[in-house]
Write an enzyme that holds these catalytic residues in place. Structure first.
Site, PDB file in Angstrom:
ATOM      1  N   HIS A 177       0.841  -1.202   0.000  1.00 57.35           N
ATOM      2  CA  HIS A 177       0.000   0.000   0.000  1.00 57.35           C
ATOM      3  C   HIS A 177       0.880   1.256   0.000  1.00 57.35           C
ATOM      4  O   HIS A 177       0.652   2.183  -0.781  1.00 57.35           O
ATOM      5  CB  HIS A 177      -0.911  -0.034   1.242  1.00 57.35           C
ATOM      6  N   GLU A 178       1.898   1.274   0.878  1.00 62.81           N
ATOM      7  CA  GLU A 178       2.759   2.466   0.980  1.00 62.81           C
ATOM      8  C   GLU A 178       3.633   2.634  -0.263  1.00 62.81           C
ATOM      9  O   GLU A 178       3.835   3.753  -0.738  1.00 62.81           O
ATOM     10  CB  GLU A 178       3.620   2.409   2.250  1.00 62.81           C
TER      11      GLU A 178
END
EC number: 3.5.1.88
Length: 184
Positions: A153-154
């Site tokens: 996600h990051e």
């Protein structure tokens, strides 16, 4: 200290840019930013601090989310066994991943997205991430389960990708083939 006011919201152009590599060894300014990303995530999980400063709890934060278009992320999350994964990395990248997929049954959220966007977000079940710590030393992590999802996600943020880009628009809860459901 980063506060909710520092976190840019969905629709801000920086969130859709591909972030630039951080020059190594990192500058004092880049180190300060990276430290502050991890500090936010840790503070946001502390009920007293988060209430005092009005922080929304998060388990990861990327520099583009504070309008710094550089490849830096911070993650502070426990896996299902209670092992803590607390990392602040420069220039993280996924160097290998499983064919098998995984997704959070509750869906994903994001500090830059104020509303809830329901749906399954397909991710790799296992990833190997390489990056550099605050001192510029190479770090290699083999991740699975929730930590693997958070890192993906990051790292997506560094490439201008939002979690909801992965959700099937026609059928947000369509079962994902060969995927491990992860409860959170």
């Amino acid at each position: 200290m980063i506060t909710m006011e520092d976190i840019i919201r969905d629709g801000h152009p920086t969130l859709r840019k591909v972030a630039e590599e951080v020059t190594l060894p990192p500058s004092d300014e880049d180190k300060r930013i990276l430290k502050s990303l991890l500090e936010y995530v840790k503070n946001s999980q502390n009920p007293e601090i988060s209430e005092k400063y009005g922080l929304r709890p998060g388990i990861g934060l990327a520099a583009p989310q504070i309008n710094v278009s550089k490849r830096m992320i911070a993650v502070h999350v426990h896996d299902e066994k209670g092992t803590l994964y607390s990392y602040a990395l420069f220039n993280p990248k996924i160097v290998s991943h499983s064919v098998e997929r995984a997704y959070l049954t509750s869906g994903e959220g994001c500090l830059s997205v104020d509303e809830s966007i329901p749906g399954y977000v397909p991710r790799y079940a296992r990833v190997t991430v390489k990056g550099f710590d605050i001192e510029g030393n190479e770090v290699k992590l083999r991740l699975r389960g929730l930590p693997a999802i958070v890192f993906q996600h990051e790292i997506d943020h560094l490439n201008g990708i939002m979690f909801y880009d992965h959700i099937d628009k026609q059928d947000p809860f369509k079962p994902i083939e060969n995927a491990i459901p992860i409860e959170r």
